[in-house]
Design a protein around this motif. Sequence first.
Motif, PDB file in Angstrom:
ATOM      1  N   SER A 116       0.782  -1.267  -0.171  1.00  0.00           N
ATOM      2  CA  SER A 116       0.180  -0.155  -0.092  1.00  0.00           C
ATOM      3  C   SER A 116       0.855   1.396   0.249  1.00  0.00           C
ATOM      4  O   SER A 116       2.075   1.227   0.574  1.00  0.00           O
ATOM      5  CB  SER A 116      -0.911   0.094   1.423  1.00  0.00           C
ATOM      6  N   TYR A 117       0.399   2.440  -0.678  1.00  0.00           N
ATOM      7  CA  TYR A 117       1.166   3.550  -0.762  1.00  0.00           C
ATOM      8  C   TYR A 117       1.063   4.602   0.204  1.00  0.00           C
ATOM      9  O   TYR A 117      -0.004   5.070   0.509  1.00  0.00           O
ATOM     10  CB  TYR A 117       1.041   4.060  -2.296  1.00  0.00           C
ATOM     11  N   ILE A 134      -7.662   0.607  -8.727  1.00  0.00           N
ATOM     12  CA  ILE A 134      -6.702  -0.418  -8.003  1.00  0.00           C
ATOM     13  C   ILE A 134      -6.380   0.088  -6.382  1.00  0.00           C
ATOM     14  O   ILE A 134      -6.528  -0.798  -5.563  1.00  0.00           O
ATOM     15  CB  ILE A 134      -5.345  -0.355  -8.804  1.00  0.00           C
ATOM     16  N   ILE A 135      -6.606   1.405  -6.255  1.00  0.00           N
ATOM     17  CA  ILE A 135      -6.495   1.787  -4.892  1.00  0.00           C
ATOM     18  C   ILE A 135      -7.415   2.989  -4.537  1.00  0.00           C
ATOM     19  O   ILE A 135      -8.082   3.259  -5.209  1.00  0.00           O
ATOM     20  CB  ILE A 135      -4.971   2.360  -4.728  1.00  0.00           C
ATOM     21  N   GLU A 136      -7.798   3.179  -3.219  1.00  0.00           N
ATOM     22  CA  GLU A 136      -8.425   3.998  -2.746  1.00  0.00           C
ATOM     23  C   GLU A 136      -7.796   4.626  -1.496  1.00  0.00           C
ATOM     24  O   GLU A 136      -7.218   3.927  -0.672  1.00  0.00           O
ATOM     25  CB  GLU A 136     -10.054   3.632  -2.406  1.00  0.00           C
ATOM     26  N   TYR A 137      -8.206   5.872  -1.225  1.00  0.00           N
ATOM     27  CA  TYR A 137      -7.607   6.519  -0.217  1.00  0.00           C
ATOM     28  C   TYR A 137      -8.243   6.061   1.233  1.00  0.00           C
ATOM     29  O   TYR A 137      -9.428   6.278   1.409  1.00  0.00           O
ATOM     30  CB  TYR A 137      -7.633   8.437  -0.259  1.00  0.00           C
ATOM     31  N   ILE A 147      -7.967  -2.008  -3.523  1.00  0.00           N
ATOM     32  CA  ILE A 147      -9.401  -2.212  -3.266  1.00  0.00           C
ATOM     33  C   ILE A 147      -9.841  -3.507  -3.471  1.00  0.00           C
ATOM     34  O   ILE A 147     -10.601  -4.118  -2.588  1.00  0.00           O
ATOM     35  CB  ILE A 147     -10.006  -1.456  -4.588  1.00  0.00           C
ATOM     36  N   ASP A 148      -8.956  -4.502  -4.221  1.00  0.00           N
ATOM     37  CA  ASP A 148      -9.263  -5.948  -4.218  1.00  0.00           C
ATOM     38  C   ASP A 148      -8.526  -6.659  -2.939  1.00  0.00           C
ATOM     39  O   ASP A 148      -7.577  -7.244  -3.037  1.00  0.00           O
ATOM     40  CB  ASP A 148      -8.792  -6.515  -5.382  1.00  0.00           C
ATOM     41  N   LYS A 149      -9.330  -6.481  -1.917  1.00  0.00           N
ATOM     42  CA  LYS A 149      -8.812  -6.997  -0.550  1.00  0.00           C
ATOM     43  C   LYS A 149      -8.631  -8.654  -0.602  1.00  0.00           C
ATOM     44  O   LYS A 149      -7.743  -8.915   0.244  1.00  0.00           O
ATOM     45  CB  LYS A 149      -9.808  -6.722   0.603  1.00  0.00           C
ATOM     46  N   GLN A 150      -9.099  -9.384  -1.627  1.00  0.00           N
ATOM     47  CA  GLN A 150      -8.907 -10.773  -1.526  1.00  0.00           C
ATOM     48  C   GLN A 150      -7.336 -11.173  -1.954  1.00  0.00           C
ATOM     49  O   GLN A 150      -7.054 -12.189  -1.616  1.00  0.00           O
ATOM     50  CB  GLN A 150      -9.878 -11.593  -2.711  1.00  0.00           C
ATOM     51  N   HIS A 151      -6.649 -10.121  -2.312  1.00  0.00           N
ATOM     52  CA  HIS A 151      -5.198 -10.247  -2.909  1.00  0.00           C
ATOM     53  C   HIS A 151      -4.205  -9.854  -1.723  1.00  0.00           C
ATOM     54  O   HIS A 151      -2.794  -9.982  -1.829  1.00  0.00           O
ATOM     55  CB  HIS A 151      -4.853  -9.636  -4.125  1.00  0.00           C
ATOM     56  N   LEU A 152      -4.779  -9.607  -0.433  1.00  0.00           N
ATOM     57  CA  LEU A 152      -4.089  -9.011   0.493  1.00  0.00           C
ATOM     58  C   LEU A 152      -3.365 -10.342   1.356  1.00  0.00           C
ATOM     59  O   LEU A 152      -4.123 -11.281   1.433  1.00  0.00           O
ATOM     60  CB  LEU A 152      -4.450  -8.067   1.603  1.00  0.00           C
ATOM     61  N   GLU A 265       0.023  -2.643   3.644  1.00  0.00           N
ATOM     62  CA  GLU A 265      -0.492  -3.918   3.096  1.00  0.00           C
ATOM     63  C   GLU A 265       0.230  -4.643   2.140  1.00  0.00           C
ATOM     64  O   GLU A 265       0.657  -3.784   1.450  1.00  0.00           O
ATOM     65  CB  GLU A 265      -1.910  -3.585   2.518  1.00  0.00           C
ATOM     66  N   ILE A 266       0.360  -5.892   2.218  1.00  0.00           N
ATOM     67  CA  ILE A 266       0.981  -6.500   1.111  1.00  0.00           C
ATOM     68  C   ILE A 266       0.228  -6.903   0.109  1.00  0.00           C
ATOM     69  O   ILE A 266      -0.741  -7.819   0.421  1.00  0.00           O
ATOM     70  CB  ILE A 266       1.766  -7.857   1.713  1.00  0.00           C
ATOM     71  N   PHE A 267       0.210  -6.444  -1.151  1.00  0.00           N
ATOM     72  CA  PHE A 267      -0.784  -6.885  -2.109  1.00  0.00           C
ATOM     73  C   PHE A 267      -0.097  -7.900  -3.212  1.00  0.00           C
ATOM     74  O   PHE A 267       0.777  -7.641  -3.779  1.00  0.00           O
ATOM     75  CB  PHE A 267      -1.179  -5.657  -2.787  1.00  0.00           C
TER      76      PHE A 267
END
Length: 504
Positions: A116-117, A134-137, A147-152, A265-267
């Motif tokens: 995460s940035y 891809i991302i949200e603040y 956004i795609d939390k399933q890949h964390l 977060e690790i994506f």
Amino acid sequence: MDRRAFIKMGSALVVVTSVGCNLRTQKGVSRQYAITIDSNRSIGHLAREAVGREVSQDLSTDVLIVGGGIAGLAAACSLKDRESIICELGARFGGTSSAVSIGNQQFSQGAHYDLSYPSFYGREGLELLEQLNIIEYNSKVGRWDFIDKQHLIKSKIEERCYKNGEVFSSVLVDSELKLNFLDLMQPYEGRMPLPTTQIAPEDLALDQLSFAAYLNKYLPVTSDFMEAVDYQMIDDYGGRADQVSALAGVHYYRCRPYYANPEPEIFSPTEGNFYFIEKMMKHLQPEQMKASSLVVGLEKLKKGWGVDVWEVEQERKVRYRCNNVVYAGQKHLLKYLHADGYKTFSDVIYAPWIVINIELEGDDLGKSIWQNDYLSSNAQFLGFVNSGAQTEEGNRVLTAYYCYPDVYHHMVQDVENGAEEIVEQTIGFINTYFKQDIRSFVKHVYVKLLGHAMPMPVPGYLSKNRRLELDGMTFAGADTGRLPLMFDALDSGIQAGRLIGDKG
Ligand SMILES: Cc1cc2nc3c(=O)[nH]c(=O)nc-3n(C[C@H](O)[C@H](O)[C@H](O)COP(=O)(O)OP(=O)(O)OC[C@H]3O[C@@H](n4cnc5c(N)ncnc54)[C@H](O)[C@@H]3O)c2cc1C
């Protein structure tokens, strides 16, 4: 370009096309497995083929982009208001962020994760990632989340490190020295942004010495500690701490608030950073993307550029007339395509990599850890990623990584003639890690050879003043003096697009 130069270019190309498939039986193990090799060997032949051919069609476009990796695609996204096409020599887009299909899923054959940035990262890269959904603040913690939390990846299954028969929770083992090391890095918290072009001038002094020299100056480092730091530098930058700059080293440990709460977060989807490639491709028009299209000539015309492209499947050479070129291919090839353009990148050193995806069927390996580091006397082997930590669907795939010193480009290509040896060696390392023989579960092995894969941030590389625009051709890519990281490659493409976009 003369014929000899062309042949040389062909044999130096990185991205891969040919597939070999071998079946072999292991002594005492009944299982047979196939090996598929993704290699660039046939490109040399294709390039030679193209030399004597006449141009069979004249075409035109406004902007021609060379290279369909992260940077080339980001350039196309940033040039949405202009007509552009992207020529990618591989059958698939992605470059060092590509993936292979295994069963119904795709698995990374290069870059496999991002984090995460923080909010202090460059606005344009963040805007593009937001635009691509891809991302949200996340205003609660002040950072950009995926956004795609399933890949964390959950922190409790994030990492394990095997070293000389012992297992640790991370590569840098807890010690007083580690605490002192982190204290030394602490003042750089929030000062190591991506893109690296935004690093403050006062921090560029760190680019003048190696990371090893910097650490030796301030800490009583031990050989064990340096072995761990070397491992991490090779893993991300393709070179040891005495090869990469202190700026790159400090950036590695301080570009994100790793030791804060919450941690970044690790994506990591199974397809790795091919996820970003696909998102950008969906944002563009299918007719813009020309796969299996090798750019073999770049000529500055009175007005605009003439670009010769060898279309691999049609076996024909076409010539595009265009107003601008974005060159997002590896820069060492400019030697053969555009000598003037090459001058600004002649210092770039590339580390070759080999990525090996091992598909298992019906295994009993149990609990999965995502990142499995492996420190041993074989400094090239950098462990493996276990897809069991990314998805519960389909067969498990273990993706192993090797990074070689830059002089080994040809050795890496030669693996095509005998991949069994490196595959068996890899299975051997993994057996040691799991303390059991996995051979009877191995169904298929995919070997990807990446000759000039990772630009190494040696001292001087990040701070060198480079000419990124030349007569209407702009340069993009992680190898334009950026770190070999997704966000830097992405930004380089955006900036290359803007540079010509601004000029029209
Ligand atoms: C093994 C490995 C693991 C990595 N892991 C990570 C990671 O986990 N996270 C991360 O952030 N970064 C990682 N990186 C770095 C990341 O992959 C790169 O920084 C990024 O993908 C580079 O993108 P690029 O577009 O600059 O270059 P490339 O990916 O090299 O793309 C250049 C493209 O140009 C094409 N091309 C070259 N010449 C021609 C020509 N003449 N005609 C047509 N096409 C041409 C090539 O085929 C290629 O597809 C990793 C790199 C490697 C090698």
